[in-house]
Design a protein around this motif. Structure first.
Motif, PDB file in Angstrom:
ATOM      1  N   TYR A  49       0.903  -1.320  -0.136  1.00 27.70           N
ATOM      2  CA  TYR A  49       0.001  -0.104   0.117  1.00 27.70           C
ATOM      3  C   TYR A  49       0.953   1.277  -0.072  1.00 27.70           C
ATOM      4  O   TYR A  49       1.860   1.249   0.823  1.00 27.70           O
ATOM      5  CB  TYR A  49      -0.807  -0.023   1.155  1.00 27.70           C
ATOM      6  N   VAL A  50       0.556   2.149  -1.028  1.00 30.30           N
ATOM      7  CA  VAL A  50       1.475   3.395  -0.843  1.00 30.30           C
ATOM      8  C   VAL A  50       0.775   4.446  -0.167  1.00 30.30           C
ATOM      9  O   VAL A  50      -0.574   4.753  -0.325  1.00 30.30           O
ATOM     10  CB  VAL A  50       1.484   3.786  -2.304  1.00 30.30           C
ATOM     11  N   GLY A  62      -3.134  -0.488   5.453  1.00 30.44           N
ATOM     12  CA  GLY A  62      -3.491   0.548   4.651  1.00 30.44           C
ATOM     13  C   GLY A  62      -4.971   0.451   4.725  1.00 30.44           C
ATOM     14  O   GLY A  62      -5.491   1.405   4.997  1.00 30.44           O
ATOM     15  N   VAL A  63      -5.450  -0.880   4.468  1.00 33.99           N
ATOM     16  CA  VAL A  63      -6.912  -1.161   4.421  1.00 33.99           C
ATOM     17  C   VAL A  63      -7.349  -0.729   6.075  1.00 33.99           C
ATOM     18  O   VAL A  63      -8.469  -0.333   6.286  1.00 33.99           O
ATOM     19  CB  VAL A  63      -7.081  -2.475   4.099  1.00 33.99           C
ATOM     20  N   ILE A  70      -8.864   7.044   8.710  1.00 33.08           N
ATOM     21  CA  ILE A  70      -7.481   8.202   8.910  1.00 33.08           C
ATOM     22  C   ILE A  70      -6.509   7.613   7.792  1.00 33.08           C
ATOM     23  O   ILE A  70      -6.796   6.778   7.012  1.00 33.08           O
ATOM     24  CB  ILE A  70      -6.920   7.647  10.285  1.00 33.08           C
ATOM     25  N   ALA A  71      -5.768   8.664   7.468  1.00 32.86           N
ATOM     26  CA  ALA A  71      -4.630   8.534   6.501  1.00 32.86           C
ATOM     27  C   ALA A  71      -3.428   7.168   7.007  1.00 32.86           C
ATOM     28  O   ALA A  71      -3.031   7.618   8.233  1.00 32.86           O
ATOM     29  CB  ALA A  71      -3.949   9.581   5.901  1.00 32.86           C
ATOM     30  N   ALA A  72      -3.208   6.447   5.987  1.00 37.23           N
ATOM     31  CA  ALA A  72      -2.263   5.489   6.743  1.00 37.23           C
ATOM     32  C   ALA A  72      -0.749   6.229   6.516  1.00 37.23           C
ATOM     33  O   ALA A  72      -0.571   7.087   5.845  1.00 37.23           O
ATOM     34  CB  ALA A  72      -2.127   4.334   5.734  1.00 37.23           C
ATOM     35  N   THR A  73      -0.034   5.700   7.612  1.00 40.55           N
ATOM     36  CA  THR A  73       1.367   6.197   7.769  1.00 40.55           C
ATOM     37  C   THR A  73       2.282   4.968   7.683  1.00 40.55           C
ATOM     38  O   THR A  73       1.863   3.999   8.333  1.00 40.55           O
ATOM     39  CB  THR A  73       1.777   7.104   8.821  1.00 40.55           C
ATOM     40  N   THR A  74       3.519   5.335   7.605  1.00 39.57           N
ATOM     41  CA  THR A  74       4.669   4.172   7.817  1.00 39.57           C
ATOM     42  C   THR A  74       4.753   3.771   9.262  1.00 39.57           C
ATOM     43  O   THR A  74       5.188   2.815   9.602  1.00 39.57           O
ATOM     44  CB  THR A  74       6.059   4.450   7.294  1.00 39.57           C
ATOM     45  N   ASP A  75       4.235   4.837  10.386  1.00 32.39           N
ATOM     46  CA  ASP A  75       4.324   4.009  11.732  1.00 32.39           C
ATOM     47  C   ASP A  75       3.406   3.121  12.067  1.00 32.39           C
ATOM     48  O   ASP A  75       3.671   2.465  13.065  1.00 32.39           O
ATOM     49  CB  ASP A  75       3.949   5.557  12.797  1.00 32.39           C
TER      50      ASP A  75
END
Length: 508
Positions: A49-50, A62-63, A70-75
């Motif tokens: 997921y980007v 991501g899903v 909310i927006a997904a983050t790398t955390d």
């Protein structure tokens, strides 16, 4: 200072439904008014997921972020492992490639450094949300892996998280799986397990009740719920193991358009095709052999993304699929589409001088498009948007139709001779299409999630087949949002939410 409560799903094995239950609980907590985020310290997956800032994480997180609103983050997934070859994987740290490593090197060289990375990511989430729902990986009782664990019980300790142990009754031996897992845990780890969830149940719950009573008496740990099997989740999957399950059902029979997705050994981002499978006129199946491909002559063949394009191209040739696809293409009645790695395969030549993907330095492509791809060490990960903008006569009617998605690849593709492009993305062109319009490819993952584009393109295939177009658009994003609510309702009905809130330390 804000500090989120935590809870963690761990499983008696892989594929017991941890990701789905994490998604469900995220949605339930959001419905109940909590600000909630998902977290998985280390994920192994080819379906990625980007994020909005162009970073790469596991698809499941991501899903799950979408389920949280909310927006997904790398955390939410600071370490992603993407297998490339046998015993070798690309290690992605906070969304960017770190290094390609063998399993042994990763365990010995990187894992001792990983604790700081995953703990810092979790702490940032805990400072932003009311609840963080953690997901483990595989089983916490893998004795050979426990000494350097960063994803199961040690992670639960760092997170101060109570653990819910999930078991899949559909696999059989559910009570042995649960008790056996507990027996292999250390005492302080067993103390952290606060409840069991039995997943994918089919049948009469009264027949299971004596076993549940025994389990609670034997362990002193409550069964929080028995979740019935839910046949149609309509939520994007992360693990290609789902492709091993039966695909052709009664409801797929008699549909006007047959779509065959080639199941490459290293297939990636296969959720690109979920919107096609959801269309009322499409029977979509994944095929990995010539007989499967020829069983129902497909109207559309899709070459999907791949984590190792050169090796998967070699598979196409060795399996006979390359020749079978060629025969269908020559017949003139089949549309062939390539997405990302599949797009690269449609060209004439692929070069890998630095051996980024394979020991093979170069290979001939399938030759349908006048393109040449060279692999470099730098990876492109980016969210993109634009519109159809093609001079091809068969595509001019599409011009202006919005498209969007994401790119995630290490190859750069150039034209060997003039060829029609497909899309304008910002200030550049993307994609290519053959002279007859039946073969095309793009680097854009998620292109079929664009409702208007998807329906318009499928209708051109229908028209070419002599079938009336449908034209009505099925909003896939609305379908997924409804699926989150349906999943949450299903799990809420069969889970002791009051007890779960007590375990987490939340007020209902």
């Amino acid at each position: 200072m804000r500090r989120a409560k935590t809870v963690m799903f761990q499983g008696t094995s892989s594929d017991v439904g941890k990701s789905v239950l994490t998604t469900a609980l995220c949605r339930i907590l959001r419905q109940d008014g909590w600000e909630v985020a998902p977290y998985k310290s280390q994920n192994m997956a080819l379906n990625s997921y980007v994020t909005l800032d162009g970073k790469e994480i596991g698809r499941a997180q991501g899903v799950q972020a979408e389920a949280c609103g909310i927006a997904a983050t790398t955390d939410m997934n600071p370490i992603l492992i993407k297998p490339t070859r046998d015993m070798t994987a690309q290690i992605v740290v906070h969304g960017k490639p770190h290094q390609e490593m063998s399993a042994t090197r990763y365990r010995e060289e990187y894992l001792p450094l990983a604790a700081d990375v995953v703990i810092a990511a979790l702490e940032r989430l805990r400072a932003q949300y009311d609840v963080v729902v953690l997901e483990g990986a595989g089983s916490p009782a893998e004795i050979n892996l426990k000494s350097r664990d960063i994803v199961n019980m040690r992670m639960a300790g760092w997170a101060e998280a109570p653990v819910l142990l999930v078991a899949d009754i559909d696999k059989g031996g559910v009570f042995a799986a649960i008790v056996g897992t507990l027996e292999l845990l250390e005492e302080h780890e067993r103390q952290r397990v606060k409840g069991f969830v039995i997943n994918k149940f089919r049948g009469d719950i009264s027949l299971l009740q004596p076993g549940l009573d025994w389990l609670e008496g034997r362990t002193g740990i409550p069964v929080l719920g028995v979740i019935p099997h839910m046949p149609r989740l309509d939520i994007e999957a992360e693990d290609s193991v789902v492709l091993e399950r039966p695909q052709r059902t009664a409801e797929s029979e008699g549909k006007e358009l047959e779509v065959a997705v080639i199941r490459l050994p290293r297939i990636s981002n296969f959720t690109d095709f979920d919107p096609l499978a959801a269309e009322p006129d499409v029977a979509l199946r994944y095929v990995e052999g010539v007989e499967q491909l020829q069983l129902h002559r497909p109207d559309i063949i899709i070459l999907p993304g791949s984590k190792n394009t050169l090796d998967d191209l070699a598979f196409l040739r060795a399996s006979g699929l390359a020749d079978a696809i060629g025969r269908l293409a020559e017949g003139g009645g089949c549309t062939i589409v390539g997405i990302c790695g599949g797009y690269q395969m449609l060209g004439r030549k692929l070069n890998d001088p630095l051996q980024v993907e394979s020991d093979c330095g170069e290979a001939a492509g399938l030759g349908y498009l006048p393109l040449e791809t060279t692999f470099y060490e730098e990876k492109r990960t980016e969210r993109v948007s634009g519109s159809v903008n093609s001079e091809h006569s068969g595509w001019k009617a599409f011009n202006g139709t919005s498209v969007s998605g994401y790119e995630i690849h290490m190859g750069q593709t150039v034209q060997l001779e003039p060829v029609y492009s497909l899309f304008t993305l910002g200030n550049r062109e993307d994609g290519a299409i053959s002279q007859d319009g039946r073969i095309w490819g793009t680097y854009v993952h998620g292109i079929f999630h664009e409702d208007a584009f998807r329906r318009q393109w499928l209708d051109t295939v229908r028209t070419a087949k002599g079938i009336e177009p449908i034209r009505s658009i099925l909003p896939f994003s609305t379908r997924q949002d409804e699926a989150f609510d349906r999943l949450a309702s299903h799990v809420r009905d069969h889970l002791n939410i009051e007890k779960l809130y007590e375990i987490i330390g939340l007020e209902k």
